[in-house]
Design an enzyme around this catalytic site. Structure first.
Site, PDB file in Angstrom:
ATOM      1  N   ARG A 186      11.960  -4.634   5.437  1.00 43.44           N
ATOM      2  CA  ARG A 186      11.646  -3.259   5.036  1.00 43.44           C
ATOM      3  C   ARG A 186      12.417  -2.224   5.863  1.00 43.44           C
ATOM      4  O   ARG A 186      12.618  -2.378   7.062  1.00 43.44           O
ATOM      5  CB  ARG A 186      10.145  -3.032   5.243  1.00 43.44           C
ATOM      6  CG  ARG A 186       9.731  -1.587   5.111  1.00 43.44           C
ATOM      7  CD  ARG A 186       8.255  -1.430   5.125  1.00 43.44           C
ATOM      8  NE  ARG A 186       7.628  -1.951   6.333  1.00 43.44           N
ATOM      9  CZ  ARG A 186       6.326  -2.035   6.497  1.00 43.44           C
ATOM     10  NH1 ARG A 186       5.514  -1.652   5.540  1.00 43.44           N
ATOM     11  NH2 ARG A 186       5.833  -2.513   7.605  1.00 43.44           N
TER      12      ARG A 186
ATOM     13  N   ARG B 145      10.682  -0.076  11.476  1.00 44.16           N
ATOM     14  CA  ARG B 145       9.536   0.100  12.370  1.00 44.16           C
ATOM     15  C   ARG B 145       9.577  -0.903  13.518  1.00 44.16           C
ATOM     16  O   ARG B 145       9.883  -2.073  13.297  1.00 44.16           O
ATOM     17  CB  ARG B 145       8.230  -0.083  11.586  1.00 44.16           C
ATOM     18  CG  ARG B 145       7.864   1.161  10.813  1.00 44.16           C
ATOM     19  CD  ARG B 145       6.731   0.971   9.841  1.00 44.16           C
ATOM     20  NE  ARG B 145       5.615   0.156  10.298  1.00 44.16           N
ATOM     21  CZ  ARG B 145       4.538  -0.086   9.562  1.00 44.16           C
ATOM     22  NH1 ARG B 145       4.424   0.456   8.361  1.00 44.16           N
ATOM     23  NH2 ARG B 145       3.561  -0.837  10.018  1.00 44.16           N
TER      24      ARG B 145
ATOM     25  N   LYS C 107       0.841  -1.211   0.000  1.00 39.40           N
ATOM     26  CA  LYS C 107       0.000   0.000   0.000  1.00 39.40           C
ATOM     27  C   LYS C 107       0.873   1.257   0.000  1.00 39.40           C
ATOM     28  O   LYS C 107       0.685   2.163  -0.801  1.00 39.40           O
ATOM     29  CB  LYS C 107      -0.929   0.019   1.237  1.00 39.40           C
ATOM     30  CG  LYS C 107      -1.815  -1.203   1.369  1.00 39.40           C
ATOM     31  CD  LYS C 107      -2.723  -1.129   2.577  1.00 39.40           C
ATOM     32  CE  LYS C 107      -2.017  -1.175   3.925  1.00 39.40           C
ATOM     33  NZ  LYS C 107      -1.357  -2.468   4.240  1.00 39.40           N
TER      34      LYS C 107
ATOM     35  N   ARG D   5      -0.980  -8.525  13.264  1.00 42.71           N
ATOM     36  CA  ARG D   5      -1.506  -7.546  12.294  1.00 42.71           C
ATOM     37  C   ARG D   5      -2.274  -8.249  11.180  1.00 42.71           C
ATOM     38  O   ARG D   5      -3.321  -7.773  10.734  1.00 42.71           O
ATOM     39  CB  ARG D   5      -0.352  -6.704  11.724  1.00 42.71           C
ATOM     40  CG  ARG D   5       0.157  -5.680  12.738  1.00 42.71           C
ATOM     41  CD  ARG D   5       1.568  -5.206  12.467  1.00 42.71           C
ATOM     42  NE  ARG D   5       1.764  -4.649  11.150  1.00 42.71           N
ATOM     43  CZ  ARG D   5       2.968  -4.435  10.594  1.00 42.71           C
ATOM     44  NH1 ARG D   5       4.067  -4.747  11.262  1.00 42.71           N
ATOM     45  NH2 ARG D   5       3.071  -3.916   9.406  1.00 42.71           N
TER      46      ARG D   5
ATOM     47  N   ARG E  61     -10.191   0.513   8.112  1.00 45.97           N
ATOM     48  CA  ARG E  61      -9.751  -0.822   8.509  1.00 45.97           C
ATOM     49  C   ARG E  61     -10.816  -1.591   9.273  1.00 45.97           C
ATOM     50  O   ARG E  61     -10.569  -2.720   9.681  1.00 45.97           O
ATOM     51  CB  ARG E  61      -8.564  -0.664   9.460  1.00 45.97           C
ATOM     52  CG  ARG E  61      -7.218  -0.917   8.844  1.00 45.97           C
ATOM     53  CD  ARG E  61      -6.229  -0.561   9.931  1.00 45.97           C
ATOM     54  NE  ARG E  61      -5.039  -1.325   9.852  1.00 45.97           N
ATOM     55  CZ  ARG E  61      -3.922  -0.891   9.261  1.00 45.97           C
ATOM     56  NH1 ARG E  61      -3.872   0.271   8.683  1.00 45.97           N
ATOM     57  NH2 ARG E  61      -2.859  -1.645   9.279  1.00 45.97           N
TER      58      ARG E  61
HETATM   59  P1  AP5 Z   1       4.797  -1.596   1.952  1.00 44.78           P
HETATM   60  O1  AP5 Z   1       4.421  -0.832   0.736  1.00 44.78           O
HETATM   61  O2  AP5 Z   1       5.551  -0.871   3.017  1.00 44.78           O
HETATM   62  O3  AP5 Z   1       3.517  -2.354   2.544  1.00 44.78           O
HETATM   63  P2  AP5 Z   1       2.203  -1.783   3.250  1.00 44.78           P
HETATM   64  O4  AP5 Z   1       1.037  -2.435   2.590  1.00 44.78           O
HETATM   65  O5  AP5 Z   1       2.238  -0.297   3.313  1.00 44.78           O
HETATM   66  O6  AP5 Z   1       2.388  -2.477   4.658  1.00 44.78           O
HETATM   67  P3  AP5 Z   1       2.308  -1.877   6.137  1.00 44.78           P
HETATM   68  O7  AP5 Z   1       3.100  -2.821   6.988  1.00 44.78           O
HETATM   69  O8  AP5 Z   1       2.682  -0.441   6.167  1.00 44.78           O
HETATM   70  O9  AP5 Z   1       0.807  -2.066   6.412  1.00 44.78           O
HETATM   71  P4  AP5 Z   1       0.115  -2.059   7.762  1.00 44.78           P
HETATM   72  O10 AP5 Z   1      -1.274  -1.978   7.295  1.00 44.78           O
HETATM   73  O11 AP5 Z   1       0.441  -3.193   8.649  1.00 44.78           O
HETATM   74  O12 AP5 Z   1       0.760  -0.807   8.534  1.00 44.78           O
HETATM   75  P5  AP5 Z   1       0.220   0.641   8.867  1.00 44.78           P
HETATM   76  O13 AP5 Z   1       1.371   1.567   8.918  1.00 44.78           O
HETATM   77  O14 AP5 Z   1      -0.923   0.986   7.994  1.00 44.78           O
HETATM   78  O15 AP5 Z   1       5.647  -2.870   1.463  1.00 44.78           O
HETATM   79  C1  AP5 Z   1       6.281  -3.724   2.410  1.00 44.78           C
HETATM   80  C2  AP5 Z   1       7.678  -4.118   1.901  1.00 44.78           C
HETATM   81  O16 AP5 Z   1       7.551  -4.944   0.746  1.00 44.78           O
HETATM   82  C3  AP5 Z   1       8.537  -2.905   1.475  1.00 44.78           C
HETATM   83  O17 AP5 Z   1       9.857  -3.098   1.919  1.00 44.78           O
HETATM   84  C4  AP5 Z   1       8.468  -2.902  -0.048  1.00 44.78           C
HETATM   85  O18 AP5 Z   1       9.686  -2.447  -0.606  1.00 44.78           O
HETATM   86  C5  AP5 Z   1       8.212  -4.369  -0.380  1.00 44.78           C
HETATM   87  N1  AP5 Z   1       7.307  -4.509  -1.523  1.00 44.78           N
HETATM   88  C6  AP5 Z   1       6.185  -3.782  -1.806  1.00 44.78           C
HETATM   89  N2  AP5 Z   1       5.601  -4.198  -2.945  1.00 44.78           N
HETATM   90  C7  AP5 Z   1       6.372  -5.250  -3.393  1.00 44.78           C
HETATM   91  C8  AP5 Z   1       6.287  -6.110  -4.537  1.00 44.78           C
HETATM   92  N3  AP5 Z   1       5.294  -6.002  -5.449  1.00 44.78           N
HETATM   93  N4  AP5 Z   1       7.252  -7.067  -4.672  1.00 44.78           N
HETATM   94  C9  AP5 Z   1       8.258  -7.183  -3.744  1.00 44.78           C
HETATM   95  N5  AP5 Z   1       8.374  -6.389  -2.649  1.00 44.78           N
HETATM   96  C10 AP5 Z   1       7.452  -5.442  -2.476  1.00 44.78           C
HETATM   97  O19 AP5 Z   1      -0.351   0.424  10.333  1.00 44.78           O
HETATM   98  C11 AP5 Z   1       0.502   0.170  11.450  1.00 44.78           C
HETATM   99  C12 AP5 Z   1      -0.298   0.096  12.729  1.00 44.78           C
HETATM  100  O20 AP5 Z   1      -0.940   1.359  12.988  1.00 44.78           O
HETATM  101  C13 AP5 Z   1      -1.444  -0.930  12.746  1.00 44.78           C
HETATM  102  O21 AP5 Z   1      -0.996  -2.214  13.094  1.00 44.78           O
HETATM  103  C14 AP5 Z   1      -2.389  -0.315  13.786  1.00 44.78           C
HETATM  104  O22 AP5 Z   1      -1.936  -0.550  15.094  1.00 44.78           O
HETATM  105  C15 AP5 Z   1      -2.255   1.180  13.506  1.00 44.78           C
HETATM  106  N6  AP5 Z   1      -3.232   1.685  12.534  1.00 44.78           N
HETATM  107  C16 AP5 Z   1      -2.937   2.242  11.308  1.00 44.78           C
HETATM  108  N7  AP5 Z   1      -4.053   2.579  10.657  1.00 44.78           N
HETATM  109  C17 AP5 Z   1      -5.095   2.234  11.465  1.00 44.78           C
HETATM  110  C18 AP5 Z   1      -6.499   2.319  11.328  1.00 44.78           C
HETATM  111  N8  AP5 Z   1      -7.080   2.811  10.214  1.00 44.78           N
HETATM  112  N9  AP5 Z   1      -7.268   1.858  12.356  1.00 44.78           N
HETATM  113  C19 AP5 Z   1      -6.719   1.359  13.471  1.00 44.78           C
HETATM  114  N10 AP5 Z   1      -5.382   1.240  13.671  1.00 44.78           N
HETATM  115  C20 AP5 Z   1      -4.573   1.677  12.668  1.00 44.78           C
HETATM  116 MG    MG Z   2       2.396   1.100   4.877  1.00 46.82          MG
END
Ligand code: AP5
Ligand code: MG
Length: 217
Positions: A127, A161, A13, A172, A88
């Site tokens: 990452r 992170r 994402k 997660r 979410r």
């Molecule tokens: P990346 O693009 O970083 O993946 P992502 O989908 O953004 O994954 P996240 O871990 O950021 O998602 P998340 O939903 O767990 O975290 P968030 O910050 O939203 O890609 C990952 C890696 O893979 C990178 O190194 C990239 O280079 C590689 N990659 C990407 N595409 C690739 C491909 N096609 N091929 C190969 N490699 C690839 O949330 C964190 C925390 O915050 C949650 O756990 C929760 O506690 C809280 N939170 C956030 N939003 C909410 C909400 N709306 N409600 C409640 N709690 C929330």
């Molecule tokens: Mg992300």
């Protein structure tokens, strides 16, 4: 244009949102990034969110929806929004409808990144990001062109992170399956979901997203 990027942790994402920002001048609204900034700044929201995030659980709906409303208010009305990691839960999806409606915006597309969960732990634990500009990298899949130097800003400091460890990732993922995946049928019923193979090469994923957005961009 207002779009949601939906998919489990590590689906890509954030990676794809950054590319859309660079190409279309849209704004990335990542609740994860907003919460991490709040934790770093030690705000009341950050203090409440820190432990929850470290466990890999979800922060309260009210907190994240307020963050999204504030970010939208700070943007120009014509700037497109990419919702990354929000909504979410079913409650957040309902809030987003109300938030957009109140601002005269509408949701154009929900892009679902379909991925094989087994590969995500490797993606997440490898990452890292530039500490200066936030550009994302991966130990195997996307290394900086010159080791130790950010391709985008030339910075030399990188960070990982605290929730990017194998144990928290499993929580997660479980949260995604239980609380986030059920919101997809709501958007499917509206006919606005575009499915993309998130296991493909990053450039192919970008091309598939562009093909979905093309008619409305
Ligand atoms: P990346 O693009 O970083 O993946 P992502 O989908 O953004 O994954 P996240 O871990 O950021 O998602 P998340 O939903 O767990 O975290 P968030 O910050 O939203 O890609 C990952 C890696 O893979 C990178 O190194 C990239 O280079 C590689 N990659 C990407 N595409 C690739 C491909 N096609 N091929 C190969 N490699 C690839 O949330 C964190 C925390 O915050 C949650 O756990 C929760 O506690 C809280 N939170 C956030 N939003 C909410 C909400 N709306 N409600 C409640 N709690 C929330
Ligand atoms: Mg992300």
């Amino acid at each position: 244009m207002n779009i949601i990027l939906l998919g489990p942790p590590g689906a890509g994402k954030g990676t794809q949102a950054q590319r859309l920002v660079d190409k279309h001048g849209m704004r990335q609204l990542s609740t994860g990034d907003m919460l991490r900034a709040a934790v770093k700044a030690g705000t009341p929201t950050g203090l409440e969110a820190k432990a929850v995030m470290e466990r890999g659980e979800l922060v309260s709906d009210a907190i994240v929806s307020a963050l999204i409303g504030d970010e939208l208010d700070a943007m120009g009305p014509d700037m497109g929004a990419i919702f990354d990691g929000y909504p979410r839960t079913e409650a957040q999806a309902e809030s987003l409808d109300a938030i957009l409606d109140a601002r005269g915006r509408k949701l154009d597309h929900v892009i679902e990144l379909e991925v094989n969960e087994d590969a995500l732990v490797e993606r997440i634990t490898g990452r890292f990001t530039c500490a200066t500009c936030g550009k994302g990298y991966h130990d195997t899949f996307e290394k900086p062109k010159a080791e130790g130097t950010c391709d985008k800003c030339g910075g030399h400091e990188f960070k990982r992170r605290p929730d990017d460890n194998a144990e928290t990732v499993r929580t997660r993922m479980a949260e995604y399956r239980a609380k986030t995946a059920p919101i997809l049928p709501v958007y499917e019923a509206r006919g606005i979901v575009g499915k993309v193979d998130g296991m493909a090469d990053m450039d192919e994923v970008t091309a598939a997203i562009e093909a979905i957005l093309a008619p409305s961009s």
